[in-house]
Design an enzyme around this catalytic site. Structure first.
Site, PDB file in Angstrom:
ATOM      1  N   GLY A 294      46.579  53.348  27.045  1.00 27.44           N
ATOM      2  CA  GLY A 294      45.407  54.218  27.093  1.00 27.44           C
ATOM      3  C   GLY A 294      45.148  54.900  25.767  1.00 27.44           C
ATOM      4  O   GLY A 294      45.938  55.730  25.323  1.00 27.44           O
TER       5      GLY A 294
ATOM      6  N   LYS B 224      46.200  38.004  31.795  1.00 29.79           N
ATOM      7  CA  LYS B 224      45.116  38.579  32.598  1.00 29.79           C
ATOM      8  C   LYS B 224      45.571  38.605  34.055  1.00 29.79           C
ATOM      9  O   LYS B 224      46.296  37.717  34.513  1.00 29.79           O
ATOM     10  CB  LYS B 224      43.859  37.700  32.462  1.00 29.79           C
ATOM     11  CG  LYS B 224      42.699  38.033  33.396  1.00 29.79           C
ATOM     12  CD  LYS B 224      42.008  39.339  33.057  1.00 29.79           C
ATOM     13  CE  LYS B 224      40.890  39.659  34.064  1.00 29.79           C
ATOM     14  NZ  LYS B 224      40.373  41.045  33.873  1.00 29.79           N
TER      15      LYS B 224
ATOM     16  N   CYS C  25      42.797  47.798  40.053  1.00 31.37           N
ATOM     17  CA  CYS C  25      41.535  47.224  39.576  1.00 31.37           C
ATOM     18  C   CYS C  25      40.365  47.965  40.198  1.00 31.37           C
ATOM     19  O   CYS C  25      40.238  47.988  41.422  1.00 31.37           O
ATOM     20  CB  CYS C  25      41.421  45.736  39.902  1.00 31.37           C
ATOM     21  SG  CYS C  25      39.793  45.083  39.450  1.00 31.37           S
TER      22      CYS C  25
HETATM   23  C1  DHB Z   1      39.624  44.148  36.078  1.00 27.74           C
HETATM   24  C2  DHB Z   1      39.644  45.437  35.611  1.00 27.74           C
HETATM   25  C3  DHB Z   1      40.788  46.177  35.732  1.00 27.74           C
HETATM   26  O1  DHB Z   1      40.873  47.453  35.283  1.00 27.74           O
HETATM   27  C4  DHB Z   1      41.899  45.622  36.313  1.00 27.74           C
HETATM   28  O2  DHB Z   1      43.011  46.353  36.437  1.00 27.74           O
HETATM   29  C5  DHB Z   1      41.883  44.331  36.779  1.00 27.74           C
HETATM   30  C6  DHB Z   1      40.730  43.589  36.652  1.00 27.74           C
HETATM   31  C7  DHB Z   1      38.407  43.361  35.984  1.00 27.74           C
HETATM   32  O3  DHB Z   1      37.314  43.911  36.190  1.00 27.74           O
HETATM   33  O4  DHB Z   1      38.504  42.138  35.739  1.00 27.74           O
END
Ligand code: DHB
Length: 308
Positions: free
Chosen positions: A246, A43, A127
């Protein structure tokens, strides 16, 4: 064989997880380690641990997903510490980082210099879900400024996670920035930002943050993802690998990404839906397609999309 390599890093399977779903805790990362995924991708980390946006913040529909998670994560040090635990799995561990500022990104990349057991860094420029923070990838000068600073400090292979682009000049402008740096890879694409899914019955939005707006994943983003993979495959220096992401939920979807130029393929919404069995199922399906077509390995068809 579904094996591939990215900037000298070997993966026994070209399929692995997208950063986001089910890769926040050590237990979740272990599950990816124990699966057929070709790599473990974390993450996106911020310097400090974050709780993220209020729930509900993820919603699934028959055609995909919408999310506005807001970068909930255990913090940079946690994912750095996980690297020694990832050693137990015979596959690369890749850290995604998504600092709340350029300085945070530079600080994290400095701290990763010379770290063992981290195969690569995926720097997230895309993000869409932190209120008040624009996506760096949509600002070409900001992207250049960040990469300029990052490449003063990086020692590990580093790639970037890009948002989807929709206007042809934007591909050229971003490619001109990316080609000035020794990137290991680019990952195309992050979610299509700030879509809106609603429930007509309750006459309501379906997620709580940002008045219901969020990143769209799943079936509908595949054509956009393929366009981004294909464009950057044709525009970028040949030593920058393209990683497709994707709308992949079958072996055929993965085949299409590779045909457009991807060296590896990440799975997001479908991993969230199905869990780690998606990696073995999609690998089997891709293997069957390759066998039918007489392709022994992915380089036999990678990038070889025909035009009319
Ligand atoms: C989150 C969503 C994303 O698309 C990303 O690249 C990084 C974080 C999020 O909302 O946690």
């Amino acid at each position: 064989s579904l094996a591939t390599s990215i900037a000298g890093v070997s993966l026994s399977s070209c399929l692995y997880n997208a950063s986001g779903p089910l890769c926040t805790t050590a237990e979740e990362l272990d599950a990816i380690g124990n699966s057929e995924a070709g790599a473990i991708l974390s993450k996106s980390a911020t310097l400090e641990k974050r709780a993220g946006n209020p729930e509900p913040r993820y919603f699934e529909t028959p055609w995909g997903s919408i999310n506005s998670m807001g970068l909930p994560n255990e913090g940079f040090q946690y994912y750095l510490d996980y690297a020694s635990r990832a050693e137990a799995f015979a596959k690369p561990y890749i850290m995604s980082i998504s600092g709340l500022s350029h300085q945070d990104n530079v600080d994290m990349i400095k701290a990763l210099a010379g770290q063992k057991h981290i195969a690569a860094i995926e720097l997230n420029l895309s993000c869409p879900n932190v209120p008040g923070k624009p996506q760096t990838g949509y600002d070409f000068e900001q992207s250049r400024a960040l990469l300029q600073r990052v490449f003063e400090h990086v020692s590990l292979p580093l790639g970037v996670k890009l948002p989807p682009y929709f206007d042809l000049p934007h591909f050229d402008m971003m490619a001109a920035v990316l080609n000035d740096y020794p990137l290991a890879f680019v990952t195309c694409v992050n979610s299509i930002g700030n879509g809106l899914v609603i429930d007509p019955e309750s006459e309501s939005v379906v997620i709580k943050p940002k008045s219901g707006f969020g990143g769209i994943g799943g079936d509908f983003i595949k054509p956009t993802a393929l366009a981004n993979v294909r464009k950057f495959y044709t525009l970028l220096n040949k030593d920058i690998a393209i990683i497709g992401c994707g709308g992949v939920k079958s072996g055929l979807d993965a085949f299409e990404h590779i045909l457009c130029g991807a060296s590896a393929v990440q799975i997001g919404t479908q991993f969230m839906r199905e869990g780690t069995t998606c990696f073995s199922r999609i690998a089997r399906e891709l293997g069957e397609i390759m066998q039918q077509k007489g392709y022994a390995d992915i380089t036999s068809f990678q990038g070889k999309l025909r035009s009319l």
